[in-house]
Every structure is written in structure tokens, then in C-alpha cells.
Design an enzyme around this catalytic site. Structure first.
Site, PDB file in Angstrom:
ATOM      1  CB  THR A  26      -3.559   5.811 -40.168  1.00  0.00           C
ATOM      2  OG1 THR A  26      -4.557   6.826 -40.248  1.00  0.00           O
ATOM      3  CG2 THR A  26      -4.192   4.541 -39.606  1.00  0.00           C
ATOM      4  CG  ASP A  82       0.766   8.056 -42.676  1.00  0.00           C
ATOM      5  OD1 ASP A  82       0.654   7.275 -41.714  1.00  0.00           O
ATOM      6  OD2 ASP A  82      -0.097   8.172 -43.570  1.00  0.00           O
ATOM      7  CG  ASP A  85       2.999  -1.090 -44.091  1.00  0.00           C
ATOM      8  OD1 ASP A  85       2.925  -1.201 -42.855  1.00  0.00           O
ATOM      9  OD2 ASP A  85       2.070  -0.660 -44.787  1.00  0.00           O
ATOM     10  N   GLY A  96      -0.318   1.041 -46.190  1.00  0.00           N
ATOM     11  CA  GLY A  96      -1.670   0.486 -46.221  1.00  0.00           C
ATOM     12  C   GLY A  96      -1.860  -0.749 -45.378  1.00  0.00           C
ATOM     13  N   GLY A  97      -0.832  -1.101 -44.583  1.00  0.00           N
ATOM     14  CA  GLY A  97      -0.986  -2.246 -43.696  1.00  0.00           C
ATOM     15  C   GLY A  97      -2.107  -2.053 -42.690  1.00  0.00           C
ATOM     16  N   GLY A  98      -2.398  -0.780 -42.396  1.00  0.00           N
ATOM     17  CA  GLY A  98      -3.489  -0.472 -41.474  1.00  0.00           C
ATOM     18  C   GLY A  98      -4.824  -0.270 -42.160  1.00  0.00           C
ATOM     19  CD  GLU A 104      -2.113   5.609 -44.402  1.00  0.00           C
ATOM     20  OE1 GLU A 104      -1.984   5.360 -43.202  1.00  0.00           O
ATOM     21  OE2 GLU A 104      -1.718   4.838 -45.304  1.00  0.00           O
ATOM     22  CE  LYS A 122       7.454  -1.792 -40.296  1.00  0.00           C
ATOM     23  NZ  LYS A 122       7.349  -1.043 -39.107  1.00  0.00           N
TER      24      LYS A 122
END
EC number: 5.3.1.6
Length: 225
Positions: A26, A82, A85, A96-98, A104, A122
Site C-alpha cells: 500500500t 511494499d 517511510d 504506516g504513513g498510509g 502490512e 527515505k
């Protein structure tokens, strides 16, 4: 920057082969990976089964005609691609920013070849400049928030369009503005023992390789696992 993300995402699709069960990540970089897998399914007849990490990725994969199974229908995942961040030199990362960190991490844990695709911004020396997402159950969330506040973690409830963000699993996310996480393993273990915390965005020692797109091209960093 967007072009770098696309380069990394498309490059990662080269690890996908016929007959694989593929974890579909994601986020803005993983998006291009999923698009490329979809293109190969449509144009090359690639035979794969996808396992998604969010409702957004499910919708994208369905639109591309990628056959899907739920995580409960597979024993393991051959390869997952994937985004991340932040990634440190020890291959620990923040994700997990999304808002999809729980799904995930579940998919990542079951994956034989776990790959992150990132642009070079990053890659960091120390994790923590990016806010650390902590997924918490709604019951008792305010109590946990106050606890994090007392510890100086500078918490904030994630919001979307002015209302509190709710994950696909119907939980809240508390983002911690830590600045620096010198020992991500210890910090992750501490969060694992917090009652009410469902999952956190520290993905420590999980990834097998990181595909980094930069102005000088693509680098592939292999973790010594």
C-alpha cells in the site's frame, strides 16, 4: 520524485514470477508495483495470486484484473513488495504513513521474500524523524494517548478530513513525534507490551532487500538475514 517511485516500483515487479502468491503493498510507491503486476497479468498472461494489504490496494488490484485471495486462504506469501517511510542502515524501518500498518505487517510476517521500494530520501541514519504510527483499539484510546503524553512522545490522533482516522480494522492511529529512535528494537518491544496497542509501525529486521531509486539510478540493498 514521482518518477523515482515509479522506477523503483516497476523494478520490483521483476521479482514476480508465474505461479507466485504475491503480497501487494500500500502507498504511493507500491502503487506502481501493483500497476506493473496488473500490466503483466493483462499483457503477458502472468499467472499470480495477490494478497492485499489495504482496502485501497484491493480496489486497485481488482480494477487491474489481478486474482486475489485473503491472507487466511494462503499458508505463506512468496514475495511482497511494499513502500516504507524510513529505512535505517540495519534494515529496520518505519511504515504506516498510509494507515495500513497492521495488514502490512501481517502479510510481511508471512512473506519469504519481503522487498521495500523507496526513493533515496527515505534512507536515514536513525529512525524517528517520521512520526511513528501506533494502531490502538478505540476502547481506552484516550488513556493510552495520555500515557504517551506523560512519557514525552508528543502523540497526536491521526485525522482525515477533520475527523479521527479509522483504519480498515476499525482502530485509531496515534502518531508519535519522537524525533529520534536510537534503539528501534527496544522501543518496538516496549510498544508490543502496551495493553491496547494493536500494532506499531516499527518493522524491525523483517525486510530481505530494499530497492532504492535515486538520481543516479536504482540500487538494490540486500539485508544479511
Amino acid at each position: 520524485m514521482e518518477e523515482l517511485k515509479k522506477i523503483a516500483g516497476v523494478r520490483a515487479a521483476q521479482y514476480v514470477e508465474d505461479g507466485m502468491i504475491v503480497g501487494l503493498g500500500t502507498g504511493s510507491t507500491a502503487y506502481y508495483f501493483v500497476e506493473e503486476v496488473g500490466r503483466r497479468v493483462q499483457e503477458e498472461g502472468l499467472q499470480v495470486i495477490g494478497v492485499t494489504t489495504s482496502s485501497r490496494t484491493t480496489a486497485q488490484a481488482q480494477a487491474l484484473g489481478i486474482p486475489l485471495k485473503s491472507i487466511d486462504e494462503v499458508d505463506s506469501v512468496d514475495v511482497t513488495v511494499d513502500g516504507a517511510d524510513e529505512v535505517d542502515p540495519n534494515f529496520n524501518g518505519i511504515k504506516g504513513g498510509g494507515g495500513a500498518l497492521l495488514m502490512e505487517k501481517i502479510v510481511g510476517t508471512l512473506t519469504k521474500d519481503y522487498i521495500w521500494v523507496v526513493d533515496e530520501s527515505k534512507m536515514v541514519d536513525t529512525l524517528g524523524a517520521f512520526r511513528l504510527p501506533v494502531e490502538v483499539v478505540q476502547y481506552g484510546a484516550e488513556r493510552l494517548f495520555r500515557e504517551f503524553e506523560k512519557k514525552g512522545y508528543k502523540p497526536s490522533f491521526r485525522e482525515y478530513d477533520g475527523v479521527r482516522f479509522v483504519t480498515d480494522m476499525k482502530n485509531f492511529i496515534i502518531d508519535l513525534d519522537l524525533g529520534s529512535i536510537p534503539d528501534p528494537i527496544a522501543f518496538g518491544n516496549m510498544l508490543d507490551h502496551q495493553v491496547g496497542v494493536v500494532e506499531h509501525g516499527l518493522f524491525n529486521g523483517m525486510v530481505n532487500r530494499v530497492i532504492v531509486a535515486g538520481k543516479d539510478g536504482v540500487r538494490i540493498l540486500e539485508a544479511n538475514k
